[in-house]
Enzyme design. Structure first.
Site, short mmCIF file in Angstrom:
data_model
loop_
_atom_site.label_atom_id
_atom_site.label_comp_id
_atom_site.label_asym_id
_atom_site.label_seq_id
_atom_site.Cartn_x
_atom_site.Cartn_y
_atom_site.Cartn_z
N GLY A 144 0.84 -1.13 0.12
CA GLY A 144 -0.06 -0.04 -0.06
C GLY A 144 0.80 1.21 -0.02
N LEU A 247 -0.50 11.11 -8.83
CA LEU A 247 -0.89 11.08 -7.47
C LEU A 247 -0.68 12.75 -7.32
CD1 LEU A 247 0.39 8.18 -5.40
CD2 LEU A 247 -1.98 8.52 -6.69
N GLY A 348 -26.57 14.90 19.93
CA GLY A 348 -27.19 13.63 19.60
C GLY A 348 -27.53 13.64 17.99
N GLU A 371 -4.19 7.88 -1.22
CA GLU A 371 -3.27 9.08 -1.92
C GLU A 371 -2.22 9.25 -0.93
OE1 GLU A 371 -3.92 10.17 -5.07
OE2 GLU A 371 -5.98 10.16 -5.34
N HIS A 374 -1.56 10.00 6.10
CA HIS A 374 -1.13 11.01 6.94
C HIS A 374 0.23 10.77 7.26
CE1 HIS A 374 -2.33 14.56 9.23
NE2 HIS A 374 -1.99 13.96 10.51
P1 TGC Z 1 11.18 7.21 -4.17
O1 TGC Z 1 12.65 6.47 -4.42
O2 TGC Z 1 11.34 8.01 -3.31
O3 TGC Z 1 10.89 7.71 -5.82
C1 TGC Z 1 10.87 6.80 -6.81
C2 TGC Z 1 10.78 7.70 -7.89
O4 TGC Z 1 9.71 8.37 -7.96
C3 TGC Z 1 9.98 9.83 -8.07
N1 TGC Z 1 8.85 10.45 -7.19
C4 TGC Z 1 7.85 11.20 -7.63
N2 TGC Z 1 7.72 11.66 -8.87
C5 TGC Z 1 6.71 12.19 -8.99
N3 TGC Z 1 5.94 13.00 -8.21
C6 TGC Z 1 6.12 12.24 -6.80
N4 TGC Z 1 5.25 12.78 -5.87
C7 TGC Z 1 7.14 11.69 -6.38
N5 TGC Z 1 7.82 10.99 -5.58
C8 TGC Z 1 8.81 10.34 -5.86
C9 TGC Z 1 11.38 9.91 -7.25
O5 TGC Z 1 11.91 11.09 -7.82
C10 TGC Z 1 11.81 8.63 -7.98
O6 TGC Z 1 12.32 8.99 -9.29
P2 TGC Z 1 13.63 8.29 -10.06
O7 TGC Z 1 13.67 8.97 -11.47
O8 TGC Z 1 14.76 8.53 -9.29
O9 TGC Z 1 13.16 6.86 -10.36
O10 TGC Z 1 10.22 5.81 -3.83
P3 TGC Z 1 9.86 5.04 -2.71
O11 TGC Z 1 9.74 3.89 -3.03
O12 TGC Z 1 11.03 5.47 -1.47
O13 TGC Z 1 8.49 5.75 -2.27
C11 TGC Z 1 8.26 6.93 -1.78
C12 TGC Z 1 6.89 7.12 -1.12
C13 TGC Z 1 6.76 6.36 0.03
C14 TGC Z 1 6.89 8.65 -0.88
C15 TGC Z 1 5.90 6.68 -2.15
O14 TGC Z 1 6.03 5.25 -2.47
C16 TGC Z 1 4.39 7.18 -1.87
O15 TGC Z 1 3.84 8.23 -1.97
N6 TGC Z 1 3.65 6.24 -1.16
C17 TGC Z 1 2.10 6.29 -1.06
C18 TGC Z 1 1.73 5.56 -1.80
C19 TGC Z 1 0.40 6.04 -2.33
O16 TGC Z 1 -0.09 7.30 -2.12
N7 TGC Z 1 -0.76 5.40 -3.02
C20 TGC Z 1 -1.92 5.95 -3.55
C21 TGC Z 1 -2.52 4.86 -4.55
S1 TGC Z 1 -3.66 5.57 -5.32
C22 TGC Z 1 -5.09 6.17 -4.37
O17 TGC Z 1 -5.22 5.85 -3.17
C23 TGC Z 1 -6.16 6.60 -5.23
S2 TGC Z 1 -7.53 7.03 -4.11
C24 TGC Z 1 -8.52 7.64 -5.42
C25 TGC Z 1 -9.70 8.39 -4.78
O18 TGC Z 1 -10.73 7.59 -4.71
O19 TGC Z 1 -9.94 9.67 -4.83
P1 FAD Z 2 -0.28 0.64 4.88
O1 FAD Z 2 0.73 0.82 3.78
O2 FAD Z 2 -0.33 -0.90 5.25
O3 FAD Z 2 -0.07 1.37 6.17
C1 FAD Z 2 -0.73 1.12 7.61
C2 FAD Z 2 -0.19 2.05 8.56
O4 FAD Z 2 1.05 2.03 8.55
C3 FAD Z 2 -0.62 3.49 8.10
O5 FAD Z 2 -1.00 4.19 9.16
C4 FAD Z 2 0.73 3.92 7.47
O6 FAD Z 2 0.84 5.51 7.74
C5 FAD Z 2 1.74 3.20 8.21
N1 FAD Z 2 3.16 3.14 7.77
C6 FAD Z 2 3.20 2.61 6.65
N2 FAD Z 2 4.62 2.75 6.15
C7 FAD Z 2 5.16 3.45 7.06
C8 FAD Z 2 6.60 4.18 7.18
N3 FAD Z 2 7.66 3.78 6.36
N4 FAD Z 2 6.49 4.58 8.30
C9 FAD Z 2 5.57 5.08 9.25
N5 FAD Z 2 4.44 4.55 9.29
C10 FAD Z 2 4.36 3.83 8.13
N6 FAD Z 2 -5.34 2.63 -4.18
C11 FAD Z 2 -5.32 2.59 -5.61
O7 FAD Z 2 -4.03 2.23 -6.08
N7 FAD Z 2 -6.38 3.26 -6.41
C12 FAD Z 2 -7.52 3.48 -5.82
O8 FAD Z 2 -8.16 4.12 -6.81
C13 FAD Z 2 -7.59 3.59 -4.39
N8 FAD Z 2 -8.73 3.84 -3.83
C14 FAD Z 2 -8.93 3.56 -2.54
C15 FAD Z 2 -10.09 3.93 -1.84
C16 FAD Z 2 -10.40 3.75 -0.59
C17 FAD Z 2 -11.87 3.88 -0.01
C18 FAD Z 2 -9.31 3.41 0.23
C19 FAD Z 2 -9.57 3.20 1.65
C20 FAD Z 2 -8.19 3.14 -0.06
C21 FAD Z 2 -7.80 3.32 -1.80
N9 FAD Z 2 -6.61 2.83 -2.37
C22 FAD Z 2 -6.32 2.95 -3.60
C23 FAD Z 2 -5.60 2.42 -1.37
C24 FAD Z 2 -4.73 3.50 -0.61
O9 FAD Z 2 -4.11 4.19 -1.48
C25 FAD Z 2 -4.12 2.80 0.44
O10 FAD Z 2 -4.98 2.22 1.34
C26 FAD Z 2 -2.71 3.68 1.15
O11 FAD Z 2 -1.93 3.96 0.23
C27 FAD Z 2 -2.20 2.99 2.27
O12 FAD Z 2 -2.02 1.62 2.01
P2 FAD Z 2 -2.41 0.50 2.98
O13 FAD Z 2 -3.79 0.51 3.28
O14 FAD Z 2 -1.96 -0.74 2.68
O15 FAD Z 2 -1.88 0.81 4.47
#
Ligand code: TGC
Ligand code: FAD
Length: 392
Positions: A144, A247, A348, A371, A374
């Site tokens: 995740g 993102l 309530g 996304e 926190h």
């Molecule tokens: P890291 O080594 O830091 O970076 C890998 C490569 O990516 C580049 N990069 C970015 N590029 C563009 N925008 C950003 N925000 C970027 N952050 C990093 C970086 O420069 C590097 O590039 P290169 O050329 O050197 O390869 O990667 P890491 O594996 O250490 O991870 C960093 C971390 C933890 C911040 C990242 O993995 C992260 O943001 N994790 C959170 C995952 C997340 O946000 N998932 C969201 C899934 S989608 C979703 O939730 C949709 S909900 C939709 C809805 O219903 O509204």
């Molecule tokens: P984890 O990564 O397992 O995290 C669990 C806890 O550990 C969190 O509190 C986190 O902050 C903490 N944690 C993790 N790593 C660290 C660290 N290094 N240091 C300190 N604390 C840490 N994803 C998609 O790809 N596409 C979508 O459209 C999408 N839609 C979503 C819709 C809903 C309703 C929800 C709930 C999620 C959706 N997601 C989607 C997934 C979402 O992006 C993930 O839930 C989110 O990125 C966190 O991943 P996880 O749930 O596996 O939690």
């Protein structure tokens, strides 16, 4: 059916920083939300269904990829216009904003930024019109916060790619016509592919039992030896920066969207505090309730200024990912705290569907996690200011 008595709140005259076009867009989306969302949202959420007629309405108000150029079916609007739209939609419900964010920032944006000319012409105009809907597959059951570890794979089989793996928590998955999916190739590099509903071995089981974002459909993406045509690979991106760039756009929209949810909670709490009489006075006349309300509008105002400034930077292509993280983290946390305080002001009544508070509060529990959680956004800021990576 709930009446939407929402009134505009602009304590610091932030409207003066907007153009006439921005205000027109805001009024249009607000009117749509008042007419099409508010009257049925409590019922939709109680039943946990996705209300499909909203798709046509969202397309008509231009909420799908408004920043995409007109030649590909978008409106060619700036990022402040996009933010305002997300704010107004999320005032209605985070699930409605989610539907639009995914379509615009997570499906249309990657096709526009990384797709071939043929892919752009084939998909973008239809996505903008809501004729087809998309979803974005990054998160996996075991990856995740750390998507770099993903195990979904594409193997090059000469004429096609063979896709295997699974994604979970995917917004819009149950009804999406296409999915932008991130998977590792034979070299272990992350690539994006467009998977279409109907491809053999591709299924999208729905996730049931959510107490949050009940107006948004969530599901899995399961790939069991799916043959993906070579022309469906996004040719112009490799690596994790592909999905993370998408993102940036979606997180930016959430930074604005959360203000909408906060404003709705504040608006409801302010009105209730003037109407609800206890001990012979409106509860708004008590200092403890005023403290809550005054702090709410202070935090909303700070969030509005942060979002507006971020929008200016984004329009100038100067907003950094870390600045976007700060705004997403701050504004969602602000909104969640306001929802909690507003719930208390309603006593309530705050737990019922007669008021929007509990629904916003439950929605925001997802928004603070998806996304990037926190915690993850805090670590992004920490890395940016210290230079030390505290993720691993
Ligand atoms: P890291 O080594 O830091 O970076 C890998 C490569 O990516 C580049 N990069 C970015 N590029 C563009 N925008 C950003 N925000 C970027 N952050 C990093 C970086 O420069 C590097 O590039 P290169 O050329 O050197 O390869 O990667 P890491 O594996 O250490 O991870 C960093 C971390 C933890 C911040 C990242 O993995 C992260 O943001 N994790 C959170 C995952 C997340 O946000 N998932 C969201 C899934 S989608 C979703 O939730 C949709 S909900 C939709 C809805 O219903 O509204
Ligand atoms: P984890 O990564 O397992 O995290 C669990 C806890 O550990 C969190 O509190 C986190 O902050 C903490 N944690 C993790 N790593 C660290 C660290 N290094 N240091 C300190 N604390 C840490 N994803 C998609 O790809 N596409 C979508 O459209 C999408 N839609 C979503 C819709 C809903 C309703 C929800 C709930 C999620 C959706 N997601 C989607 C997934 C979402 O992006 C993930 O839930 C989110 O990125 C966190 O991943 P996880 O749930 O596996 O939690």
């Amino acid at each position: 059916m709930r009446t939407d008595n929402y009134q505009h709140h602009d304590y610091y005259l932030v409207d003066e920083l907007l153009t006439e076009e921005h205000k027109l867009i805001r009024d249009t989306v607000r009117a749509w939300v008042k007419k099409e969302v508010t009257p049925i949202i409590e019922d939709v959420c109680q039943k946990a269904i996705f209300h499909k007629p909203w798709i046509k309405g969202l397309a008509e108000i231009g909420a799908f990829g408004p920043f995409i150029p007109q030649e590909y079916g978008g409106a060619g609007l700036d990022y402040i216009a996009y933010g305002i739209m997300m704010q107004e939609l999320e005032r209605g419900d985070s699930g409605v904003r989610s539907t639009a964010s995914v379509q615009g920032s997570l499906v249309m944006y990657p096709i526009y930024a990384f797709g071939s000319e043929e892919q752009k012409r084939k998909y973008l105009p239809r996505l903008a019109k809501g004729e087809i809907m998309g979803c974005f597959g990054l998160t996996e059951p075991d990856y995740g916060s750390n998507p770099a570890g993903m195990i979904t794979r594409i193997e090059d089989k000469g004429d096609y790619y063979l896709l295997n793996g699974a994604k979970m928590w995917i917004s819009n998955a149950p009804f999406a016509d296409i999915a932008v999916v991130w998977a590792k190739d034979d070299n272990g590099e992350i690539r994006g592919v467009i998977v279409e509903r109907g491809m053999e071995g591709f299924s999208t089981p729905e996730t049931h039992g959510k107490w949050s974002l009940r107006a948004s459909a969530t599901g899995e993406l399961v790939f069991d030896n799916v043959k993906v045509p070579k022309e469906n690979l996004l040719p112009n991106i490799k690596g994790l920066k592909g999905p993370l760039s998408c993102l940036n756009s979606a997180r930016y929209g959430i930074a604005w969207g959360a203000i909408g949810a906060a404003l709705d909670c504040y608006d409801s709490a302010l009105r209730y505090s003037k109407e609800r009489i206890q001990f012979g006075k409106p509860i708004g006349a008590f200092q403890l309730q005023q403290k809550k309300l005054a702090e709410m509008i202070t935090e909303i105002t700070k969030a509005q200024l942060l979002a507006w400034r971020l929008g200016v930077l984004k329009n100038e292509n100067r907003a950094t990912p870390a600045q976007i993280s700060m705004a997403k983290r701050n504004n969602v946390y602000m909104a969640l705290n306001i929802a909690r305080e507003a719930r208390q002001i309603h006593g309530g009544m705050g737990i019922t569907g007669e008021y929007p508070i509990m629904r916003h509060m439950m929605n925001l529990e997802s928004v603070i996690t998806y996304e990037g959680t926190h915690d993850i956004h805090l670590l992004i800021t920490g890395l940016d200011i210290t230079g030390f990576n505290a993720f691993n």
